[in-house]
Design an enzyme around this catalytic site. Structure first.
Site, PDB file in Angstrom:
ATOM      1  N   SER A 283       0.912  -1.217  -0.060  1.00  0.00           N
ATOM      2  CA  SER A 283       0.037  -0.222  -0.062  1.00  0.00           C
ATOM      3  C   SER A 283       0.891   1.442  -0.075  1.00  0.00           C
ATOM      4  CB  SER A 283      -0.961  -0.037   1.401  1.00  0.00           C
ATOM      5  OG  SER A 283      -1.644   1.267   1.412  1.00  0.00           O
ATOM      6  N   ASN A 291      -0.732  -7.190  -0.437  1.00  0.00           N
ATOM      7  CA  ASN A 291      -2.061  -7.338  -1.269  1.00  0.00           C
ATOM      8  C   ASN A 291      -1.826  -8.397  -2.284  1.00  0.00           C
ATOM      9  OD1 ASN A 291      -3.249  -5.405   0.433  1.00  0.00           O
ATOM     10  ND2 ASN A 291      -2.360  -3.866  -0.942  1.00  0.00           N
ATOM     11  N   GLU A 296      -6.174 -10.292  -7.627  1.00  0.00           N
ATOM     12  CA  GLU A 296      -7.472  -9.375  -7.886  1.00  0.00           C
ATOM     13  C   GLU A 296      -7.585  -9.106  -9.369  1.00  0.00           C
ATOM     14  OE1 GLU A 296      -6.917  -6.344  -5.131  1.00  0.00           O
ATOM     15  OE2 GLU A 296      -6.962  -7.617  -3.589  1.00  0.00           O
ATOM     16  N   TYR A 323     -21.577  -9.818 -45.918  1.00  0.00           N
ATOM     17  CA  TYR A 323     -20.966  -9.007 -45.150  1.00  0.00           C
ATOM     18  C   TYR A 323     -21.213  -7.569 -44.887  1.00  0.00           C
ATOM     19  CZ  TYR A 323     -16.639  -6.913 -43.819  1.00  0.00           C
ATOM     20  OH  TYR A 323     -15.605  -6.092 -43.174  1.00  0.00           O
ATOM     21  N   LYS A 331     -12.315  -8.147 -34.757  1.00  0.00           N
ATOM     22  CA  LYS A 331     -11.004  -8.630 -34.188  1.00  0.00           C
ATOM     23  C   LYS A 331     -10.663  -7.779 -33.055  1.00  0.00           C
ATOM     24  CE  LYS A 331     -10.112  -7.720 -38.548  1.00  0.00           C
ATOM     25  NZ  LYS A 331     -11.278  -8.080 -39.063  1.00  0.00           N
TER      26      LYS A 331
END
Length: 465
Positions: A283, A291, A296, A323, A331
């Site tokens: 931190s 952490n 995460e 098309y 993409k």
């Protein structure tokens, strides 16, 4: 050297606005397809020569020119011009500039519509193999970690509440099973009969061609299982893109679930696992913090992959047949999903390789939460008590223990018999987490015996890849 022009430029008056150039270009995204565009172009040119639509000498010049362009791009010596919009036109223009009129013949019988549909398929086939290799490496790392904890017991959770005792090894092997499903899904996406492994090349813009193109020749050269048999659908099909991103999304789901477990298990409240410092941060304000930011972010990045899936489905929703330029955006989301999952697989493997379970800490609190309650109910079943009745008896015993501040194994036989005369002295052999896991007998259960069997199985399976 003459200024390079777009293939369609003669049709429109004046130069395109700079805003239009920036808005419609896809070169910044699709230039990573250059190898596949060149491979597809060489196959197309070879077919044109076979069909006598170009000469053998022209084919050789086209092939040699494309190989030189590929080398320049790979060496970082190629100049990309976004005015040409995409990788297809960039390569074609460079080829024409290099070899002259022969280069202008390359696009004979071909549209960017079938060209890009081919390129993305070629790229995706290779990308699937890369992801599968990374999945296998992660599976092997889980099996290696599991082999260290075959006899070690931990709580198993449902609803994040303590449920039954399990071995650490079988807990880890659960992720190997999830990853195996991911591996199989990707294999199915790439399989011979899948929409991915069908060649659209030769379908043209929408209606095919009046020229005698040999579509099966190019399909064979490029390793496709077959050709598409409807030119309209062929250029508009992006089902395989949605399927691929869905497969990526489930991989991200599984990695996110692992991350969530270990974020919780590494907290002070649990203390089950120790994530290596090299995969943690601290931190800016609180000096004591450690952490699990890598985990995460794995959890957070799953949301981006889900977003790619929803974007892909939304792009395809209600498009007219054939098309449409909307498909240029496919993409963006295919690459983003694949890149995120590829990177996540790499970092998870590194985290797993450097994580340790604190078995002493786990053992110290292992008898909390009545993990042996289900085993006691099954003990009663073995004594002839109907399961539903046994379930009720054990429920009453647990309530009694909570009131008295005891564990089931701490009850005297006389206390047990107040609730069921079927309980005998041998009940104590079935109580306690270690005793419970040793008694598991069903295939695939969470005991040491099953852990050894599963480890042997996976070592054998994964060694074949």
């Amino acid at each position: 050297m003459a200024e390079q022009k777009k293939s369609w430029e003669e049709r429109l008056a004046g130069e395109p606005d700079e805003l239009t150039i920036d808005f419609v270009e896809s070169l910044s995204i699709d230039k990573r397809l250059y190898k596949y565009d060149i491979v597809g172009s060489i196959a197309h040119a070879q077919m044109l020569a076979q069909q006598k639509l170009i000469s053998k000498d022209e084919f050789k010049r086209i092939k040699d020119g494309l190989i030189e362009i590929s080398q320049k791009i790979s060496e970082g010596k190629f100049k990309f011009d976004k005015k040409l919009e995409d990788i297809h036109m960039v390569i074609e223009a460079a080829l024409a500039a290099k070899i002259g009129e022969a280069g202008e013949k390359l696009h004979t019988g071909r549209s960017r519509n079938d060209q890009v549909a081919t390129d993305i398929r070629l790229w995706m086939r290779d990308e699937i193999e890369i992801l599968q290799a990374k999945i296998t490496l992660l599976q092997k790392q889980f099996v290696k970690l599991a082999s260290r904890y075959v006899e070690d017991v931990m709580p198993g959770y449902t609803h994040l509440q303590r449920a039954q005792p399990i071995t650490v090894a079988v807990y880890l092997l659960g992720f190997v099973e999830q990853l195996e499903r991911d591996f199989i899904r990707l294999a199915n996406c790439r399989s011979a009969g899948s929409g991915l492994n069908i060649s659209p090349l030769g379908s043209g813009a929408i209606a095919g061609s009046t020229l005698p193109l040999d579509r099966k020749s190019t399909a064979k050269q490029l390793g496709f299982f077959d050709i598409s048999y409807n030119s309209i659908d062929a250029v508009g099909d992006r089902d395989f893109c949605a399927e691929f991103i869905f497969d990526c999304a489930l991989i991200a789901t599984h990695l996110s679930g692992l991350a969530e477990d270990w974020i919780i298990y590494s907290s002070c409240e649990f203390g089950f696992v120790r994530i290596d410092d090299s995969f943690c941060t601290s931190s800016s304000m609180m000096p004591q913090k450690r952490n699990p930011d890598v985990l995460e972010l794995i959890r957070g990045k799953a949301g981006g992959v889900y977003g790619s899936l929803m974007a892909m489905l939304t792009i395809l929703k209600a498009l007219p047949s054939g098309y449409n330029r909307d498909m240029q955006e496919d993409k963006v989301h295919v690459f983003a999903a694949s890149d995120t999952v590829s990177q996540s697989l790499d970092i998870v493997r590194a985290v797993v390789a450097h994580t340790k379970f604190d078995t002493k800490k786990i053992s110290a609190g292992l008898e909390e939460g009545f993990l042996d309650a289900t085993a006691l109910a099954e003990y009663l079943v073995g004594k002839g008590v109907a399961f539903r009745k046994a379930h009720g008896i054990v429920g009453l015993l647990v309530a009694y223990c909570e009131k008295e501040g005891k564990k089931l194994a701490e009850l005297g036989l006389d206390e047990f018999k107040k609730y069921s005369p079927a309980i005998e002295p041998d009940v104590y052999e079935r109580l306690g987490a270690a005793n419970v896991v040793s008694k598991y007998v069903t295939d695939g259960a969470a005991g040491p015996k099953q852990a050894k069997e599963q480890i042997a199985y996976w070592n054998g399976q994964l060694a074949q890849r």
